[in-house]
Design a protein around this motif. Structure first.
Motif, mmCIF file in Angstrom:
data_model
loop_
_atom_site.group_PDB
_atom_site.id
_atom_site.type_symbol
_atom_site.label_atom_id
_atom_site.label_comp_id
_atom_site.label_asym_id
_atom_site.label_seq_id
_atom_site.Cartn_x
_atom_site.Cartn_y
_atom_site.Cartn_z
ATOM 1 N N LYS A 82 0.836 -1.059 0.153
ATOM 2 C CA LYS A 82 0.280 0.603 0.271
ATOM 3 C C LYS A 82 0.809 1.257 0.319
ATOM 4 N N LYS A 83 1.707 1.469 0.667
ATOM 5 C CA LYS A 83 3.078 2.431 0.399
ATOM 6 C C LYS A 83 3.618 2.343 -0.394
ATOM 7 N N ARG A 84 3.681 2.038 -1.494
ATOM 8 C CA ARG A 84 4.696 2.105 -2.366
ATOM 9 C C ARG A 84 5.310 2.691 -2.912
ATOM 10 N N ARG A 85 7.164 2.671 -2.785
ATOM 11 C CA ARG A 85 8.152 3.038 -3.364
ATOM 12 C C ARG A 85 9.146 2.678 -4.308
ATOM 13 N N ALA A 86 9.732 3.471 -4.684
ATOM 14 C CA ALA A 86 10.380 2.751 -6.297
ATOM 15 C C ALA A 86 12.072 2.671 -5.157
ATOM 16 N N ASN A 87 12.482 2.846 -3.862
ATOM 17 C CA ASN A 87 13.518 2.385 -3.845
ATOM 18 C C ASN A 87 14.207 1.257 -2.765
ATOM 19 N N ILE A 88 14.985 1.396 -2.543
ATOM 20 C CA ILE A 88 16.022 0.496 -2.971
ATOM 21 C C ILE A 88 15.445 -0.625 -1.579
ATOM 22 N N ASP A 89 14.975 0.804 -0.087
ATOM 23 C CA ASP A 89 14.509 -0.026 1.152
ATOM 24 C C ASP A 89 13.279 -0.671 1.010
ATOM 25 N N TRP A 90 12.279 0.359 0.299
ATOM 26 C CA TRP A 90 11.159 -0.179 -0.374
ATOM 27 C C TRP A 90 11.430 -1.892 -0.716
ATOM 28 N N GLN A 91 12.193 -2.253 -1.628
ATOM 29 C CA GLN A 91 12.432 -3.984 -2.355
ATOM 30 C C GLN A 91 12.403 -4.764 -1.285
ATOM 31 N N LEU A 92 13.554 -4.463 -0.490
ATOM 32 C CA LEU A 92 14.194 -5.331 0.663
ATOM 33 C C LEU A 92 12.584 -5.333 1.257
ATOM 34 N N HIS A 93 12.406 -3.921 1.794
ATOM 35 C CA HIS A 93 11.517 -4.896 2.704
ATOM 36 C C HIS A 93 10.204 -6.106 2.149
ATOM 37 N N ILE A 94 9.863 -6.017 0.675
ATOM 38 C CA ILE A 94 8.727 -6.821 0.337
ATOM 39 C C ILE A 94 9.821 -8.028 0.090
ATOM 40 N N PHE A 95 10.751 -8.154 -0.538
ATOM 41 C CA PHE A 95 11.849 -9.100 -0.131
ATOM 42 C C PHE A 95 11.709 -10.124 1.211
ATOM 43 N N VAL A 96 12.284 -9.508 2.003
ATOM 44 C CA VAL A 96 11.922 -9.788 3.784
ATOM 45 C C VAL A 96 10.648 -10.195 3.877
ATOM 46 N N SER A 97 9.589 -9.135 3.683
ATOM 47 C CA SER A 97 8.195 -9.659 4.628
ATOM 48 C C SER A 97 7.323 -11.230 3.416
ATOM 49 N N ILE A 98 7.732 -11.124 1.530
ATOM 50 C CA ILE A 98 7.550 -12.530 1.442
ATOM 51 C C ILE A 98 7.909 -13.821 1.538
ATOM 52 N N SER A 99 9.193 -13.463 2.455
ATOM 53 C CA SER A 99 10.113 -14.892 2.939
ATOM 54 C C SER A 99 9.565 -15.220 3.900
ATOM 55 N N LEU A 100 9.379 -14.197 4.982
ATOM 56 C CA LEU A 100 8.632 -14.826 6.236
ATOM 57 C C LEU A 100 7.458 -15.352 5.907
ATOM 58 N N MET A 101 6.772 -14.433 5.169
ATOM 59 C CA MET A 101 4.996 -15.403 4.466
ATOM 60 C C MET A 101 5.659 -16.535 3.921
#
Length: 131
Positions: free
Chosen positions: A27-46
């Motif tokens: 929902k808080k989509r941003r095009a930077n490296i932090d956003w991609q890292l957060h998505i990767f970590v949350s999907i990995s945990l899921m």
């Protein structure tokens, strides 16, 4: 048995938390490296939570339906020690490698009957017979 159910609940909660974090981050989509890292970590945990909870819940259903697997034959027991003084026993029966976490078994070959859970290969009961 209680610890097995507790582990199942933990990984189910981990999956739900990962799913909620993934949705909030999208929902808080941003095009930077932090956003991609957060998505990767949350999907990995899921995915980790989903995978482990799926196998443990399938074993709980197998216990409830009394669908444990049984192997009988010649067992080779190997005690593996850990650095903290604990350890577990490795069981090889009919080409299957299983882990048994009860103390008191040592390196030897026995005739045995092993009852285990079908998905996680957790040993539920071990009976040793005199040859």
């Amino acid at each position: 048995m209680f610890s097995f159910i507790l582990a199942s609940l933990f990984f189910t909660v981990l999956f739900i938390a990962g799913l909620i974090c993934t949705i909030r981050i999208f929902k808080k989509r941003r095009a930077n490296i932090d956003w991609q890292l957060h998505i990767f970590v949350s999907i990995s945990l899921m995915l980790l939570g989903l995978g482990v909870s799926l196998f443990t819940w399938l074993d709980i259903v197998a216990i409830a339906m009394n669908n444990e697997k049984v192997e009988q034959g010649t067992c080779e027991l190997t005690r593996k020690h850990s650095r903290r003084g604990g350890g577990d026993t490795r069981i090889t029966v009919n080409g299957m490698d299983l882990t048994y976490n009860k103390p008191g078994y040592y390196n030897d070959v026995y005739e045995c009957r092993v009852e285990y859970l079908p998905f996680t290969k957790t040993v539920k009961d071990l009976q040793l017979f005199d040859e």
